[in-house]
Design a protein around this motif. Sequence first.
Motif, mmCIF file in Angstrom:
data_model
loop_
_atom_site.group_PDB
_atom_site.id
_atom_site.type_symbol
_atom_site.label_atom_id
_atom_site.label_comp_id
_atom_site.label_asym_id
_atom_site.label_seq_id
_atom_site.Cartn_x
_atom_site.Cartn_y
_atom_site.Cartn_z
ATOM 1 N N VAL A 53 0.887 -1.157 0.000
ATOM 2 C CA VAL A 53 0.000 0.000 0.000
ATOM 3 C C VAL A 53 0.926 1.207 0.000
ATOM 4 O O VAL A 53 1.658 1.442 0.970
ATOM 5 N N LEU A 54 0.949 1.944 -1.100
ATOM 6 C CA LEU A 54 1.823 3.107 -1.255
ATOM 7 C C LEU A 54 1.019 4.358 -0.943
ATOM 8 O O LEU A 54 -0.030 4.604 -1.541
ATOM 9 N N LEU A 55 1.542 5.147 -0.029
ATOM 10 C CA LEU A 55 0.806 6.292 0.483
ATOM 11 C C LEU A 55 1.682 7.532 0.442
ATOM 12 O O LEU A 55 2.780 7.538 1.009
ATOM 13 N N ARG A 56 1.208 8.564 -0.232
ATOM 14 C CA ARG A 56 1.938 9.844 -0.260
ATOM 15 C C ARG A 56 1.552 10.651 0.963
ATOM 16 O O ARG A 56 0.401 10.659 1.381
ATOM 17 N N ASP A 57 2.522 11.340 1.522
ATOM 18 C CA ASP A 57 2.311 12.173 2.713
ATOM 19 C C ASP A 57 3.149 13.430 2.560
ATOM 20 O O ASP A 57 4.129 13.638 3.268
ATOM 21 N N GLU A 58 2.766 14.269 1.610
ATOM 22 C CA GLU A 58 3.562 15.452 1.271
ATOM 23 C C GLU A 58 3.679 16.436 2.429
ATOM 24 O O GLU A 58 4.654 17.169 2.518
ATOM 25 N N GLN A 59 2.692 16.440 3.314
ATOM 26 C CA GLN A 59 2.733 17.349 4.460
ATOM 27 C C GLN A 59 3.548 16.775 5.614
ATOM 28 O O GLN A 59 3.819 17.464 6.582
#
Length: 81
Positions: A53-59
């Motif tokens: 499960v690939l999850l972006r977390d730019e913040q």
Amino acid sequence: MSDVRHVLVLPDRDAAEEASEALGRRFGVDEEPRLVRDALAGEGDAEDAQWLVLLRDEQGRLDPAELEEFAGEWDGWREEP
């Protein structure tokens, strides 16, 4: 903005789909995570593949330890990208 990503490794597709849906409820994730089948080298049975499960977390607001615990609910873990 940084390009922070989290990778959760889960034992099967069902677990990955359930975890992906639960991420929004638990952590308020807006962007839908990406699911990727991760076949082990030399693996003959596609059903036994792990799922990512690939999850972006730019913040950078998601706590890696909380994600590790979350993935553990499906017998998975958080991997460093």
